[in-house]
Design a protein around this motif. Structure first.
Motif, PDB file in Angstrom:
ATOM      1  N   SER A 265      -9.509   2.511  -1.124  1.00 47.56           N
ATOM      2  CA  SER A 265      -9.088   1.889   0.137  1.00 47.56           C
ATOM      3  C   SER A 265      -8.924   2.911   1.248  1.00 47.56           C
ATOM      4  CB  SER A 265      -7.766   1.135  -0.067  1.00 47.56           C
ATOM      5  OG  SER A 265      -6.732   2.027  -0.446  1.00 47.56           O
ATOM      6  N   GLU A 266      -8.561   4.152   0.878  1.00 50.61           N
ATOM      7  CA  GLU A 266      -8.367   5.190   1.886  1.00 50.61           C
ATOM      8  C   GLU A 266      -9.687   5.798   2.331  1.00 50.61           C
ATOM      9  OE1 GLU A 266      -6.250   9.614   2.303  1.00 50.61           O
ATOM     10  OE2 GLU A 266      -5.701   8.269   0.656  1.00 50.61           O
ATOM     11  N   THR A 267     -10.599   6.012   1.396  1.00 52.56           N
ATOM     12  CA  THR A 267     -11.866   6.675   1.714  1.00 52.56           C
ATOM     13  C   THR A 267     -12.925   5.713   2.248  1.00 52.56           C
ATOM     14  OG1 THR A 267     -11.391   8.223  -0.090  1.00 52.56           O
ATOM     15  CG2 THR A 267     -13.620   8.251   0.806  1.00 52.56           C
ATOM     16  N   TYR A 268     -12.897   4.475   1.775  1.00 49.60           N
ATOM     17  CA  TYR A 268     -13.914   3.493   2.175  1.00 49.60           C
ATOM     18  C   TYR A 268     -13.259   2.203   2.692  1.00 49.60           C
ATOM     19  CZ  TYR A 268     -16.629   6.672  -0.755  1.00 49.60           C
ATOM     20  OH  TYR A 268     -17.202   7.779  -1.307  1.00 49.60           O
ATOM     21  N   PRO A 269     -12.505   2.296   3.781  1.00 44.77           N
ATOM     22  CA  PRO A 269     -11.834   1.091   4.294  1.00 44.77           C
ATOM     23  C   PRO A 269     -12.814  -0.002   4.720  1.00 44.77           C
ATOM     24  CG  PRO A 269     -11.731   2.890   5.891  1.00 44.77           C
ATOM     25  CD  PRO A 269     -12.239   3.475   4.623  1.00 44.77           C
ATOM     26  N   ALA A 270     -14.001   0.399   5.182  1.00 44.50           N
ATOM     27  CA  ALA A 270     -14.981  -0.607   5.610  1.00 44.50           C
ATOM     28  C   ALA A 270     -15.454  -1.451   4.429  1.00 44.50           C
ATOM     29  CB  ALA A 270     -16.172   0.077   6.284  1.00 44.50           C
ATOM     30  N   LEU A 271     -15.572  -0.843   3.246  1.00 41.99           N
ATOM     31  CA  LEU A 271     -15.961  -1.603   2.060  1.00 41.99           C
ATOM     32  C   LEU A 271     -14.801  -2.479   1.579  1.00 41.99           C
ATOM     33  CD1 LEU A 271     -17.975   0.962  -0.112  1.00 41.99           C
ATOM     34  CD2 LEU A 271     -18.860  -1.019   1.096  1.00 41.99           C
ATOM     35  N   ALA A 272     -13.589  -1.924   1.623  1.00 43.27           N
ATOM     36  CA  ALA A 272     -12.423  -2.655   1.134  1.00 43.27           C
ATOM     37  C   ALA A 272     -12.132  -3.894   1.976  1.00 43.27           C
ATOM     38  CB  ALA A 272     -11.195  -1.745   1.103  1.00 43.27           C
ATOM     39  N   THR A 273     -12.529  -3.861   3.238  1.00 43.89           N
ATOM     40  CA  THR A 273     -12.287  -5.004   4.120  1.00 43.89           C
ATOM     41  C   THR A 273     -13.587  -5.725   4.479  1.00 43.89           C
ATOM     42  OG1 THR A 273     -12.428  -3.577   6.087  1.00 43.89           O
ATOM     43  CG2 THR A 273     -10.237  -3.924   5.116  1.00 43.89           C
ATOM     44  N   GLY A 274     -14.687  -5.304   3.839  1.00 42.63           N
ATOM     45  CA  GLY A 274     -15.981  -5.905   4.165  1.00 42.63           C
ATOM     46  C   GLY A 274     -16.708  -6.425   2.948  1.00 42.63           C
ATOM     47  N   ARG A 275     -17.787  -5.736   2.569  1.00 42.11           N
ATOM     48  CA  ARG A 275     -18.664  -6.231   1.506  1.00 42.11           C
ATOM     49  C   ARG A 275     -17.960  -6.439   0.166  1.00 42.11           C
ATOM     50  NH1 ARG A 275     -21.893  -3.279  -2.006  1.00 42.11           N
ATOM     51  NH2 ARG A 275     -21.666  -1.362  -0.767  1.00 42.11           N
ATOM     52  N   LEU A 276     -17.011  -5.574  -0.168  1.00 43.99           N
ATOM     53  CA  LEU A 276     -16.339  -5.679  -1.464  1.00 43.99           C
ATOM     54  C   LEU A 276     -14.912  -6.237  -1.358  1.00 43.99           C
ATOM     55  CD1 LEU A 276     -17.420  -2.282  -3.084  1.00 43.99           C
ATOM     56  CD2 LEU A 276     -18.404  -4.551  -3.463  1.00 43.99           C
ATOM     57  N   GLN A 277     -14.597  -6.856  -0.238  1.00 42.74           N
ATOM     58  CA  GLN A 277     -13.217  -7.293  -0.032  1.00 42.74           C
ATOM     59  C   GLN A 277     -12.741  -8.288  -1.082  1.00 42.74           C
ATOM     60  OE1 GLN A 277     -12.393  -9.079   3.778  1.00 42.74           O
ATOM     61  NE2 GLN A 277     -10.193  -9.200   3.399  1.00 42.74           N
ATOM     62  N   SER A 278     -13.534  -9.320  -1.343  1.00 43.50           N
ATOM     63  CA  SER A 278     -13.089 -10.340  -2.295  1.00 43.50           C
ATOM     64  C   SER A 278     -12.911  -9.748  -3.698  1.00 43.50           C
ATOM     65  CB  SER A 278     -14.090 -11.501  -2.330  1.00 43.50           C
ATOM     66  OG  SER A 278     -15.378 -11.049  -2.725  1.00 43.50           O
ATOM     67  N   GLU A 279     -13.837  -8.899  -4.114  1.00 41.47           N
ATOM     68  CA  GLU A 279     -13.703  -8.267  -5.427  1.00 41.47           C
ATOM     69  C   GLU A 279     -12.514  -7.309  -5.455  1.00 41.47           C
ATOM     70  OE1 GLU A 279     -17.429  -6.987  -7.455  1.00 41.47           O
ATOM     71  OE2 GLU A 279     -18.357  -7.503  -5.531  1.00 41.47           O
ATOM     72  N   TYR A 280     -12.318  -6.583  -4.354  1.00 43.60           N
ATOM     73  CA  TYR A 280     -11.196  -5.642  -4.270  1.00 43.60           C
ATOM     74  C   TYR A 280      -9.863  -6.380  -4.380  1.00 43.60           C
ATOM     75  CZ  TYR A 280      -7.949  -2.331  -2.066  1.00 43.60           C
ATOM     76  OH  TYR A 280      -6.879  -1.522  -1.784  1.00 43.60           O
ATOM     77  N   ASP A 281      -9.726  -7.489  -3.655  1.00 44.08           N
ATOM     78  CA  ASP A 281      -8.485  -8.261  -3.716  1.00 44.08           C
ATOM     79  C   ASP A 281      -8.247  -8.791  -5.132  1.00 44.08           C
ATOM     80  OD1 ASP A 281      -8.076  -7.769  -1.035  1.00 44.08           O
ATOM     81  OD2 ASP A 281      -8.926  -9.685  -0.362  1.00 44.08           O
ATOM     82  N   ALA A 282      -9.330  -9.221  -5.790  1.00 46.29           N
ATOM     83  CA  ALA A 282      -9.182  -9.764  -7.145  1.00 46.29           C
ATOM     84  C   ALA A 282      -8.749  -8.681  -8.132  1.00 46.29           C
ATOM     85  CB  ALA A 282     -10.510 -10.385  -7.590  1.00 46.29           C
ATOM     86  N   VAL A 283      -9.325  -7.486  -7.983  1.00 46.12           N
ATOM     87  CA  VAL A 283      -8.964  -6.404  -8.899  1.00 46.12           C
ATOM     88  C   VAL A 283      -7.540  -5.928  -8.645  1.00 46.12           C
ATOM     89  CG1 VAL A 283      -9.474  -4.001  -9.499  1.00 46.12           C
ATOM     90  CG2 VAL A 283     -11.339  -5.646  -9.242  1.00 46.12           C
ATOM     91  N   ARG A 284      -7.125  -5.865  -7.416  1.00 45.84           N
ATOM     92  CA  ARG A 284      -5.754  -5.448  -7.100  1.00 45.84           C
ATOM     93  C   ARG A 284      -4.743  -6.401  -7.714  1.00 45.84           C
ATOM     94  NH1 ARG A 284      -4.463  -4.451  -1.036  1.00 45.84           N
ATOM     95  NH2 ARG A 284      -2.469  -4.008  -2.048  1.00 45.84           N
ATOM     96  N   GLY A 285      -5.129  -7.666  -7.842  1.00 47.62           N
ATOM     97  CA  GLY A 285      -4.220  -8.641  -8.444  1.00 47.62           C
ATOM     98  C   GLY A 285      -4.061  -8.463  -9.941  1.00 47.62           C
ATOM     99  N   LYS A 286      -4.928  -7.649 -10.575  1.00 49.76           N
ATOM    100  CA  LYS A 286      -4.850  -7.448 -12.009  1.00 49.76           C
ATOM    101  C   LYS A 286      -3.882  -6.331 -12.424  1.00 49.76           C
ATOM    102  CE  LYS A 286      -9.659  -8.927 -12.814  1.00 49.76           C
ATOM    103  NZ  LYS A 286     -10.986  -8.506 -13.351  1.00 49.76           N
ATOM    104  N   VAL A 287      -3.545  -5.463 -11.478  1.00 47.37           N
ATOM    105  CA  VAL A 287      -2.671  -4.338 -11.804  1.00 47.37           C
ATOM    106  C   VAL A 287      -1.518  -4.271 -10.815  1.00 47.37           C
ATOM    107  CG1 VAL A 287      -4.428  -2.921 -12.920  1.00 47.37           C
ATOM    108  CG2 VAL A 287      -4.162  -2.813 -10.441  1.00 47.37           C
ATOM    109  N   LYS A 288      -0.427  -3.717 -11.282  1.00 48.53           N
ATOM    110  CA  LYS A 288       0.739  -3.511 -10.416  1.00 48.53           C
ATOM    111  C   LYS A 288       0.868  -2.024 -10.151  1.00 48.53           C
ATOM    112  CE  LYS A 288       5.680  -4.447  -9.999  1.00 48.53           C
ATOM    113  NZ  LYS A 288       6.890  -5.002 -10.659  1.00 48.53           N
ATOM    114  N   CYS A 289       0.573  -1.631  -8.924  1.00 50.10           N
ATOM    115  CA  CYS A 289       0.616  -0.219  -8.555  1.00 50.10           C
ATOM    116  C   CYS A 289       1.854   0.064  -7.718  1.00 50.10           C
ATOM    117  CB  CYS A 289      -0.647   0.178  -7.761  1.00 50.10           C
ATOM    118  SG  CYS A 289      -2.191  -0.063  -8.669  1.00 50.10           S
ATOM    119  N   ASP A 290       2.413   1.255  -7.878  1.00 49.48           N
ATOM    120  CA  ASP A 290       3.595   1.645  -7.106  1.00 49.48           C
ATOM    121  C   ASP A 290       3.230   1.875  -5.646  1.00 49.48           C
ATOM    122  OD1 ASP A 290       5.039   1.552  -9.415  1.00 49.48           O
ATOM    123  OD2 ASP A 290       4.696   3.668  -9.898  1.00 49.48           O
TER     124      ASP A 290
END
Length: 290
Positions: A265-290
Motif C-alpha cells: 500500500s505504501e509503495t504502490y498506492p495506485a494499484l491498491a486504490t486502482g486495478r487491485l483494489q477489490s482484491e486488496y480489500d478482500a485480502v486485508r479482511g483475512k488478516v488482522k494487522c497492527d
C-alpha cells in the motif's frame, strides 16, 4: 586553494631580490602541505609525495637566467602548481567515492524490509526442471492421463517474430487453462532462458501464481519476492508484492503477510486504490494487522 593558484600565476620572478622570492616560495610550500593535511588528515607517506625532488622543465618565458637560483625557484614553483592540481583531483575523486558508497548503502537499506518478509522461505530452484514441485515420497507419482495429455497438446504455442514472448504466452495459456504443473515448467524455462526480456517481470509473477493456484504457497513465495526485488519499477513488481502477502496468509504467517500488505500500500498506492483494489480489500479482511 583558489588563492594558492592565484599566487602561483603571479609568482614568477625575473631575478632574485633580497630573498623575497625564496620567502614566497616557502610560504607556498607551507600552504600546499596544509592543504594536503586538510584533505587527508592523519595521512602518511602513502598519500603525500616527498618534497620537490624532480626538476621540471624551466618555463619558456625565462630566457638565459643570470643565476642558478632563478632556475631553481621556477622549477620549484612549477612543481608546487602541479601538486595543487593533483590535490584538487584527489579531492574530487574522494567526493565521487563517498557519493557512490552512499548510494550503495541506501540501496542495501531499501532491500532490508522486503528481505525480512520471507527470510525463511526457500530460494527459487535452478535448472530446467526446477519449476516442477517435488515432494519427498517413496511412492512414484502417477503420470498424466491420456485425456490430460491431449488437452495440453491442444493448446497451441504462438509463432511470432519474438520467440521469447511466444514462450511466455504459451506458459500463460497453460496457466489460464488450469494446467498449473505444465505452466510451472514452461514459465521456469522462460525466466531462466530470458532474464533480461521485457516479459520476464510478467513471467516470474505468473510463475508464482501458477504455484499459488496449485496450492503450493511455499514454492510461490520466493518467486514473488524475487520479482519484486529484481526491479521494483517492473510492470508486475507491485502484483508480486501483493500476491506475496497472499502466499504468507496461505502459510499462516500473519506477521509477514502484514509486512507485505503494508509495503504494497505504501509503495504502490495506485494499484491498491486502482486495478487491485477489490482484491486488496478482500485480502486485508483475512488478516488482522497492527
Amino acid at each position: 586553494m583558489g588563492a594558492g593558484v592565484a599566487l602561483l600565476a603571479g609568482a614568477t620572478p625575473a631575478l632574485p631580490q633580497d630573498g623575497n622570492d625564496e620567502a614566497r616560495l616557502r610560504r607556498l610550500e607551507a600552504e600546499v602541505h596544509a592543504l594536503q593535511r586538510k584533505v587527508f588528515p592523519g595521512g602518511d607517506g602513502r598519500f603525500f609525495e616527498p618534497e620537490i625532488s624532480a626538476q621540471p622543465t624551466v618555463r619558456s618565458t625565462v630566457a638565459n637566467p643570470s643565476t642558478s637560483a632563478v632556475t631553481d625557484i621556477l622549477a620549484r614553483l612549477d612543481a608546487l602548481e602541479a601538486q595543487l592540481q593533483r590535490q584538487t583531483a584527489l579531492n574530487e575523486e574522494n567526493g565521487n567515492t563517498i557519493r557512490l558508497l552512499t548510494q550503495r548503502i541506501e540501496a542495501l537499506e531499501g532491500a532490508k524490509s522486503a528481505s525480512a518478509i520471507v527470510e525463511a522461505a526457500p530460494k527459487p530452484a535452478s535448472g530446467t526442471n526446477a519449476g516442477a514441485s517435488r515432494s519427498v515420497s517413496t511412492t512414484k507419482p502417477a503420470g498424466p492421463t491420456a485425456e490430460r495429455l491431449a488437452a495440453v497438446q491442444a493448446i497451441a504455442k504462438p509463432q511470432t517474430d519474438d520467440p521469447a514472448d511466444d514462450e511466455y504466452s504459451y506458459g500463460f495459456r497453460l496457466w489460464d487453462a488450469g494446467f498449473y504443473p505444465e505452466a510451472q515448467q514452461q514459465l521456469t524455462l522462460f525466466v531462466e532462458k530470458n532474464p533480461k526480456h521485457w516479459r520476464t517481470t510478467y513471467g516470474r509473477n505468473l510463475l508464482g501464481r501458477a504455484y499459488l493456484d496449485d496450492g503450493k504457497a511455499k514454492e510461490a513465495a520466493p518467486w514473488f519476492l524475487k520479482n519484486y526485488q529484481e526491479d521494483k519499477t517492473g510492470a508486475r513488481a507491485g502484483d508480486s508484492l501483493f500476491y506475496l502477502a497472499q502466499a504468507m496468509i496461505a502459510m499462516n504467517d500473519t506477521r509477514r503477510a502484514c509486512i507485505a500488505l503494508a509495503e504494497f500500500s505504501e509503495t504502490y498506492p495506485a494499484l491498491a486504490t486502482g486495478r487491485l483494489q477489490s482484491e486488496y480489500d478482500a485480502v486485508r479482511g483475512k488478516v488482522k494487522c497492527d
